[in-house]
Enzyme design. Structure first.
Site, mmCIF file in Angstrom:
data_model
loop_
_atom_site.group_PDB
_atom_site.id
_atom_site.type_symbol
_atom_site.label_atom_id
_atom_site.label_comp_id
_atom_site.label_asym_id
_atom_site.label_seq_id
_atom_site.Cartn_x
_atom_site.Cartn_y
_atom_site.Cartn_z
ATOM 1 N N ASP A 1 -9.204 135.401 58.063
ATOM 2 C CA ASP A 1 -8.485 134.389 57.289
ATOM 3 C C ASP A 1 -9.496 133.380 56.754
ATOM 4 O OD1 ASP A 1 -6.614 132.751 56.165
ATOM 5 O OD2 ASP A 1 -5.719 132.077 58.037
ATOM 6 N N ASP B 1 -6.467 135.770 50.515
ATOM 7 C CA ASP B 1 -7.476 135.166 51.380
ATOM 8 C C ASP B 1 -7.384 135.606 52.844
ATOM 9 O OD1 ASP B 1 -5.114 133.884 51.944
ATOM 10 O OD2 ASP B 1 -5.948 131.861 51.948
ATOM 11 N N GLU B 2 -6.663 136.688 53.102
ATOM 12 C CA GLU B 2 -6.607 137.177 54.481
ATOM 13 C C GLU B 2 -6.334 138.683 54.499
ATOM 14 O OE1 GLU B 2 -3.225 135.785 56.862
ATOM 15 O OE2 GLU B 2 -2.325 134.998 55.019
#
Length: 210
Positions: free
Chosen positions: A12, A114-115
């Site tokens: 993350d 983003d993860e």
């Protein structure tokens, strides 16, 4: 045949949009790293899209929250500086991360820009999952210029929960034997996939922790 235990990482990016914007600005010659000041990434303040999309740690300490309006954020943090996002740039940084992670496994589930989840089950050799997590963390910081939180566990739910522990730039484990001390004590609102409709029902049942 003995069942193979899954080896899962959840990656993350810390304050992704703000971190990536900071990198772009520094690359263009800016002297100030907006990650180090009271700053947010936000939409157009003249429209309803004027909300906080990402915040720096200093803005967070002033009470600024992701999802609130920029007007509300400025009331809490008068010196707040607002920067526009750039989705094209964010996609590039996201792809840079993905390409680095491909060096560890091709079993990657991109959960958002983003993860992502990494299935490392058959890619560790004689190495430990935790040591790989620290290696990835260091490489992302050194080679890509931003930091990540990494959750280490035997399934996706626990890995996701672990990556949400103390931030930023941390590696956390959440193995089965750690669940009572690390997970059960958390507010039930922090349980992965608990939605806004389910939460009031749990509260009505006097269920307040996981």
């Amino acid at each position: 045949m003995e069942k193979v235990q899954k080896q899962i990482l959840h990656i993350d990016v810390n304050n992704a949009f703000l971190s990536w914007t900071a990198l772009d600005r520094l690359a263009q010659g800016e002297k100030v790293d907006i990650r180090e000041i009271e700053a947010v990434i936000g939409g157009d303040e003249t429209k309803r899209s004027g909300i906080v999309l990402a915040k720096s740690m200093k803005a967070k300490t002033k009470g600024v929250c992701t999802g609130e309006t920029l007007y509300q954020a400025r009331l809490k943090c008068p010196n707040l500086q607002v920067f526009k996002g750039d989705y094209k740039s964010y996609k590039k940084h996201s792809n840079d991360l993905y390409n680095l992670l491909l060096q560890y496994t091709d079993k990657i589930e991109r959960f958002s820009i983003d993860e992502c989840f990494l299935d490392m089950t058959h890619y560790l050799g004689n190495e430990e999952l935790l040591s790989k997590a620290y290696e990835i963390s260091k490489r992302v910081k050194k080679e890509l210029g931003f930091t990540v939180n990494i959750g280490v566990a035997h399934n996706k739910l626990l890995a996701k929960m672990a990556s949400d522990f103390t931030k930023p730039d941390r590696v956390h484990t959440l193995y089965e034997e750690e669940i009572p001390t690390k997970m059960w004590v958390l507010p039930v609102s922090e349980l992965f996939m608990i939605g806004k409709k389910t939460l009031p029902k749990l509260y009505n049942l006097k269920i307040k922790t996981i």
